[in-house]
Every structure is written in C-alpha cells, then in structure tokens.
Design an enzyme around this catalytic site. Sequence first.
Site, PDB file in Angstrom:
ATOM      1  N   SER A  99      -8.984   4.256  -5.422  1.00  0.00           N
ATOM      2  CA  SER A  99      -8.007   3.266  -5.843  1.00  0.00           C
ATOM      3  C   SER A  99      -7.437   2.455  -4.687  1.00  0.00           C
ATOM      4  O   SER A  99      -6.784   1.456  -4.907  1.00  0.00           O
ATOM      5  CB  SER A  99      -6.873   3.981  -6.587  1.00  0.00           C
ATOM      6  OG  SER A  99      -6.316   4.997  -5.767  1.00  0.00           O
ATOM      7  N   GLN A 103      -8.698  13.632   0.164  1.00  0.00           N
ATOM      8  CA  GLN A 103      -7.866  14.526  -0.626  1.00  0.00           C
ATOM      9  C   GLN A 103      -8.235  15.972  -0.354  1.00  0.00           C
ATOM     10  O   GLN A 103      -9.327  16.266   0.133  1.00  0.00           O
ATOM     11  CB  GLN A 103      -8.051  14.238  -2.113  1.00  0.00           C
ATOM     12  CG  GLN A 103      -7.630  12.830  -2.536  1.00  0.00           C
ATOM     13  CD  GLN A 103      -7.575  12.706  -4.050  1.00  0.00           C
ATOM     14  OE1 GLN A 103      -7.106  13.609  -4.749  1.00  0.00           O
ATOM     15  NE2 GLN A 103      -8.057  11.594  -4.558  1.00  0.00           N
ATOM     16  N   HIS A 144      -7.020   2.031   1.966  1.00  0.00           N
ATOM     17  CA  HIS A 144      -6.418   2.705   3.128  1.00  0.00           C
ATOM     18  C   HIS A 144      -7.191   4.008   3.390  1.00  0.00           C
ATOM     19  O   HIS A 144      -7.409   4.796   2.466  1.00  0.00           O
ATOM     20  CB  HIS A 144      -4.940   3.013   2.842  1.00  0.00           C
ATOM     21  CG  HIS A 144      -4.191   3.410   4.071  1.00  0.00           C
ATOM     22  ND1 HIS A 144      -3.202   2.638   4.630  1.00  0.00           N
ATOM     23  CD2 HIS A 144      -4.317   4.491   4.875  1.00  0.00           C
ATOM     24  CE1 HIS A 144      -2.740   3.233   5.723  1.00  0.00           C
ATOM     25  NE2 HIS A 144      -3.415   4.362   5.884  1.00  0.00           N
ATOM     26  N   HIS A 204      -8.285   7.436   3.585  1.00  0.00           N
ATOM     27  CA  HIS A 204      -7.649   8.677   3.171  1.00  0.00           C
ATOM     28  C   HIS A 204      -8.627   9.568   2.440  1.00  0.00           C
ATOM     29  O   HIS A 204      -9.644   9.106   1.935  1.00  0.00           O
ATOM     30  CB  HIS A 204      -6.442   8.399   2.248  1.00  0.00           C
ATOM     31  CG  HIS A 204      -6.849   7.884   0.897  1.00  0.00           C
ATOM     32  ND1 HIS A 204      -7.238   6.586   0.690  1.00  0.00           N
ATOM     33  CD2 HIS A 204      -6.959   8.498  -0.316  1.00  0.00           C
ATOM     34  CE1 HIS A 204      -7.549   6.412  -0.585  1.00  0.00           C
ATOM     35  NE2 HIS A 204      -7.399   7.563  -1.226  1.00  0.00           N
ATOM     36  N   ASN A 213     -13.224  10.088  -1.354  1.00  0.00           N
ATOM     37  CA  ASN A 213     -13.873   9.085  -2.197  1.00  0.00           C
ATOM     38  C   ASN A 213     -13.688   7.758  -1.510  1.00  0.00           C
ATOM     39  O   ASN A 213     -12.548   7.380  -1.237  1.00  0.00           O
ATOM     40  CB  ASN A 213     -13.163   8.959  -3.555  1.00  0.00           C
ATOM     41  CG  ASN A 213     -13.600  10.009  -4.528  1.00  0.00           C
ATOM     42  OD1 ASN A 213     -14.712  10.502  -4.463  1.00  0.00           O
ATOM     43  ND2 ASN A 213     -12.708  10.333  -5.436  1.00  0.00           N
ATOM     44  N   CYS A 244       0.416   3.290   3.503  1.00  0.00           N
ATOM     45  CA  CYS A 244       0.796   2.774   4.816  1.00  0.00           C
ATOM     46  C   CYS A 244       2.128   3.377   5.276  1.00  0.00           C
ATOM     47  O   CYS A 244       2.994   3.723   4.458  1.00  0.00           O
ATOM     48  CB  CYS A 244       0.908   1.246   4.771  1.00  0.00           C
ATOM     49  SG  CYS A 244      -0.671   0.393   4.976  1.00  0.00           S
ATOM     50  N   HIS A 265      -4.266   0.350   7.866  1.00  0.00           N
ATOM     51  CA  HIS A 265      -4.732   0.089   6.515  1.00  0.00           C
ATOM     52  C   HIS A 265      -6.179  -0.420   6.500  1.00  0.00           C
ATOM     53  O   HIS A 265      -6.916  -0.221   5.527  1.00  0.00           O
ATOM     54  CB  HIS A 265      -3.806  -0.947   5.870  1.00  0.00           C
ATOM     55  CG  HIS A 265      -4.102  -1.230   4.435  1.00  0.00           C
ATOM     56  ND1 HIS A 265      -3.709  -0.395   3.418  1.00  0.00           N
ATOM     57  CD2 HIS A 265      -4.790  -2.253   3.854  1.00  0.00           C
ATOM     58  CE1 HIS A 265      -4.119  -0.902   2.261  1.00  0.00           C
ATOM     59  NE2 HIS A 265      -4.773  -2.017   2.499  1.00  0.00           N
ATOM     60  N   CYS A 303       0.834  -1.202   0.000  1.00  0.00           N
ATOM     61  CA  CYS A 303       0.000   0.000   0.000  1.00  0.00           C
ATOM     62  C   CYS A 303       0.871   1.255   0.000  1.00  0.00           C
ATOM     63  O   CYS A 303       1.746   1.397   0.839  1.00  0.00           O
ATOM     64  CB  CYS A 303      -0.904  -0.002   1.230  1.00  0.00           C
ATOM     65  SG  CYS A 303      -1.734   1.568   1.500  1.00  0.00           S
TER      66      CYS A 303
END
Length: 351
Positions: free
Chosen positions: A165, A172, A168, A170, A157, A57, A117, A54
């Site tokens: 994609s 933006q 993990h 996250h 997203n 990570c 993760h 990943c």
Amino acid sequence: MTLDHLAWTTAPHRRLNPLTGERVLVSPHRMGRPWQGQTEAVASTTMPAHDPSCYLCPGNTRVGGIANPNYDGTFVFDNDFAALLPDTPAGGTADDELFVAEAESGVCRVVCFSPRHDLTLAGMSVDDIRRVVETWIGQSAELGARDDVVSVQIFENRGAVMGCSNPHPHGQIWASRHLPDEPAKEDVRQRDYFARHGRPMLLDYVERELAAGDRIVHVNDRFVVLVPFWAVWPFEKMILPRRSIGGFDELEPADTQALAEALSAITRRYDALFRVSFPYSMGFHQKPLDGKDHPGWVMHAHFYPPLLRSATVKKFMVGFEMLGSPQRDLTAEAAAERLRAVSGEPRPDAG
Ligand code: H2U
Ligand code: ZN
C-alpha cells in the site's frame, strides 16, 4: 535413471521442491522464440525524500492517531491493523474433523527500513541494509523469546502489483503461536532429510549448486544467491548461507554484513533486469523458535517476484496452475543466466 542436463533444458519435465514436496512443470520447448527482453519505458515517478501524507515517514501521524518519532535509522511499531492479537483466548473445535479451527495468537509489527520515503533496499547502502538485518535480529530475538510465539515470519511486500500500500521502504513481522504452513512443510522435509543423511538438506543443496554453477546469481564469502532448481516464479531467487545457520539468533556480525551485501546485490539485479523498481514478495524462513534444537534447519530467504517478460507483463497463476501444479517455460538456468548478465550496481536514479 537420471534426467540429463540437455533433456531438462529442452524437454517438458517436472521438478520437485525438496523443501515442500511440491512439483513444478517446466516446458522449456516453449521458449523457442527469441528472447525479447523488452525494457519499455515505465513512467518513473520522482518521490520526495519525505512525504507529509505518508504514515511511515518520520514525524507523521499514523491512522490510529499515534505519531512516528523523528527516527533516523530503522523504526519498528506494532501494526495498527494487526492480523494477529496477543491476547486471543485459547480454544478450538475438539472432535469434528470436518470443521477444524483453533485459536491463533501473535504479534504483528511494521519495520521501516529507512527514514527516506524515496528509497528501496536496492537504493540503500550495504551499511544501511545491515542496520535493517540487525533490526530483524533484534525483533526475532525479542518476539521469539515469548512463550506464546513459535514462528517469527519476517517479510517484505514491494510494489503496488504485490498489494503493497505504500512505497516507503518497509517490511512486516508476523509472530505467531503456531508454525504457518510454508515453514511447517519445510520443517518436516528438513527434519526427514537430516534424519536420513545426518546433514542439513540446504547445506548439501548449496554445495551441489556451487559445484554446478548454472543457477548461481551472486556469491559472497558467507551467502549464495541463486535461482532454485524448483523455482516457480520466473525470476524467483533464494539467499542461502554457506554454513549451517538455523535462524537470526545464529548470525555473526560478519554474516550480518554479508547478508546485507547479498540483499543489496539481489535487489539491484532485479531492478536492472527490466529497468524498473522490481516488485516482489520476499521473506525469511528460519527454525521454529520453541527453544528446542533444530539441527536440520538452515535459514534462508525466498524472493517471489511476479514479473515475467517486462516491467508490465506479469505471470498469472491460473488454469492448470491453480488446478494442477505451477508451470514455467523459462528454465531456472536461463533465468539465472539473465540475472547474472545484468549489473548488480545501483541504478543511476537510485538514491
Ligand atoms: P503493506 O506492507 O502491505 O503496504 O502494509 C503496510 C502495513 O502498515 C499494513 O499491514 C499497516 C497496515 O496494517 N499500517 C499501520 O499499522 N498503520 C497505519 O497508519 C497505516 C498502515
Ligand atoms: Zn514515507
């Protein structure tokens, strides 16, 4: 003439989104069939707490060759494939109304919510989510202070179906010189409402929703989670503050904690609805960060999840929706009822 409540729960009608001026066609008579509420088993993959492959990570190397630090809270880095660049030369087409283009510049960052993760917001503690909110506050302040940034768009997203994609946890941040179209529409409409009423539109809206009650999903002392009257996506939700907060810079510590609690409740209810790690696109709208006063602006979050009837049946925006306007069968009130009926408690398998 007013459309009475009974009519809008049974007869086709159009609802206006006062934030954008756009309409949604609601066809509640098509919901005559009994609610199935399927919760078909979706293969749940167990993920490792740390995935060596990943790129988010701790300690792993990203595509560009940079290694992540061994972070243990949140971690922010400049997107290695940024859609906006800070040093774009200014310019644009001058006087051709049919071919209008202008240079755009900005900064794109990725925010890891946790070193784990295998977590999601729904699986994180409220205190850990609060650290994410604090990270957003810091990023919004830092990026918003730049001369070349007016908009700091924070979003997440979630889920492969939303084009995310990597599982993990996250989000933006895209910070840009110009206000993008969605907040620009909201800017015009909130400004206009404030000029006419001397009160922020969304504060009036929250008060009316709290009084009505039927679209409310969750409330704490500072924030309200609801399915907006004009919702387009079946289980669309908003988080709205109960006092006038224009942007991340105006959040007090108690707001931060309460916002984290609301984020936890909203995501846990989503996961409980179809017993699946619920996909969505979410993000915050806040006032333009141009150093000017924006008294009509109330910051808020939109959650746009694509799922319609089950973990695998998703809504498509096609046909009339692409060419005319969005349409829904399930009313906002019925969606809120279903979201209230499920637990906001953690899933048994949540980390
Ligand atoms: P999603 O949230 O849509 O999955 O995107 C993850 C972002 O991470 C994406 O914008 C960035 C992509 O550009 N990324 C990096 O910055 N470095 C990497 O090594 C891989 C992905
Ligand atoms: Zn990871």
